[in-house]
Design a protein around this motif. Sequence first.
Motif, mmCIF file in Angstrom:
data_model
loop_
_atom_site.group_PDB
_atom_site.id
_atom_site.type_symbol
_atom_site.label_atom_id
_atom_site.label_comp_id
_atom_site.label_asym_id
_atom_site.label_seq_id
_atom_site.Cartn_x
_atom_site.Cartn_y
_atom_site.Cartn_z
ATOM 1 N N HIS A 76 0.816 -1.219 0.000
ATOM 2 C CA HIS A 76 0.000 0.000 0.000
ATOM 3 C C HIS A 76 0.851 1.272 0.000
ATOM 4 O O HIS A 76 0.349 2.357 -0.250
ATOM 5 N N HIS A 77 2.152 1.160 0.244
ATOM 6 C CA HIS A 77 3.054 2.303 0.155
ATOM 7 C C HIS A 77 3.670 2.440 -1.242
ATOM 8 O O HIS A 77 4.241 3.478 -1.566
ATOM 9 N N MET A 78 3.565 1.399 -2.039
ATOM 10 C CA MET A 78 4.275 1.372 -3.319
ATOM 11 C C MET A 78 3.856 2.447 -4.327
ATOM 12 O O MET A 78 4.720 2.978 -5.013
ATOM 13 N N PRO A 79 2.580 2.809 -4.453
ATOM 14 C CA PRO A 79 2.266 3.861 -5.437
ATOM 15 C C PRO A 79 2.980 5.181 -5.156
ATOM 16 O O PRO A 79 3.554 5.783 -6.062
ATOM 17 N N LEU A 80 2.982 5.618 -3.899
ATOM 18 C CA LEU A 80 3.660 6.868 -3.561
ATOM 19 C C LEU A 80 5.180 6.708 -3.658
ATOM 20 O O LEU A 80 5.884 7.607 -4.122
ATOM 21 N N MET A 81 5.672 5.538 -3.268
ATOM 22 C CA MET A 81 7.102 5.250 -3.379
ATOM 23 C C MET A 81 7.507 5.266 -4.858
ATOM 24 O O MET A 81 8.539 5.821 -5.219
ATOM 25 N N TRP A 82 6.677 4.665 -5.713
ATOM 26 C CA TRP A 82 6.971 4.647 -7.148
ATOM 27 C C TRP A 82 7.016 6.071 -7.697
ATOM 28 O O TRP A 82 7.906 6.416 -8.465
ATOM 29 N N LEU A 83 6.060 6.908 -7.308
ATOM 30 C CA LEU A 83 6.030 8.284 -7.781
ATOM 31 C C LEU A 83 7.301 9.023 -7.370
ATOM 32 O O LEU A 83 7.911 9.723 -8.187
ATOM 33 N N ALA A 84 7.724 8.849 -6.134
ATOM 34 C CA ALA A 84 8.960 9.494 -5.668
ATOM 35 C C ALA A 84 10.163 8.999 -6.460
ATOM 36 O O ALA A 84 11.004 9.793 -6.895
ATOM 37 N N ILE A 85 10.246 7.706 -6.675
ATOM 38 C CA ILE A 85 11.367 7.136 -7.437
ATOM 39 C C ILE A 85 11.370 7.665 -8.864
ATOM 40 O O ILE A 85 12.413 8.045 -9.397
ATOM 41 N N PHE A 86 10.212 7.718 -9.504
ATOM 42 C CA PHE A 86 10.127 8.198 -10.884
ATOM 43 C C PHE A 86 10.533 9.667 -10.980
ATOM 44 O O PHE A 86 11.301 10.063 -11.862
ATOM 45 N N ILE A 135 16.200 9.402 2.777
ATOM 46 C CA ILE A 135 15.454 10.383 3.569
ATOM 47 C C ILE A 135 13.951 10.252 3.313
ATOM 48 O O ILE A 135 13.155 10.110 4.239
ATOM 49 N N VAL A 136 13.565 10.275 2.046
ATOM 50 C CA VAL A 136 12.145 10.291 1.687
ATOM 51 C C VAL A 136 11.481 8.927 1.876
ATOM 52 O O VAL A 136 10.310 8.857 2.264
ATOM 53 N N GLY A 137 12.205 7.842 1.614
ATOM 54 C CA GLY A 137 11.639 6.497 1.739
ATOM 55 C C GLY A 137 11.041 6.209 3.109
ATOM 56 O O GLY A 137 9.893 5.755 3.205
ATOM 57 N N PRO A 138 11.784 6.485 4.189
ATOM 58 C CA PRO A 138 11.193 6.262 5.520
ATOM 59 C C PRO A 138 9.967 7.143 5.790
ATOM 60 O O PRO A 138 9.037 6.718 6.481
#
Length: 170
Positions: free
Chosen positions: A50-60, A106-109
């Motif tokens: 459930h964290h992956m969509p926002l994590m994906w957006l940050a990575i992209f 920094i952002v991942g956590p």
Amino acid sequence: MEFEQRLPQTKKEGILFGLIISILSVNVIPPIITGFEAAFSLDIYLDSFHHMPLMWLAIFIFATLIQKPAGKLAHYFLGDNQNSFKATMPIEVLGDVFFMCTLMSIVGPWIGTQHISADPFLTYFEKWPRNFTVAFISEAFIIQPIARTIMSFIHTRKSVSVETVEPEDE
């Protein structure tokens, strides 16, 4: 030739390449790092979805922002020489992962805990080496090879479809 076949050649292919890398990255790297943080279990892995969509957006977004600095870093080490694909790629991956890991440590956590705090800054130097190692090994041996193979496949299909059949002499 191998260099051009395995890398994006157009802006559209560049976007596709970025999507492939970011989707693979978000499905490989954060679950491994989370496993080191909490424990390796199926429940924790499934909970991270459930964290992956926002994590994906940050990575992209970060991948798009770091492309030029990472390229400059690779150019700094490689110079103007015409290096082989196998010599160039590890340096470029190293630059990409260095900058991405710096930002995502920094952002991942913050995304994972859904809370902005100073904790990632306080534990940065403790966790960054592990995060970098996980990200570099994943990118160098899993994610980048898969993405480059897909690009090569696309270019091979494109070149086969572009070839025209010579009319037979009567």
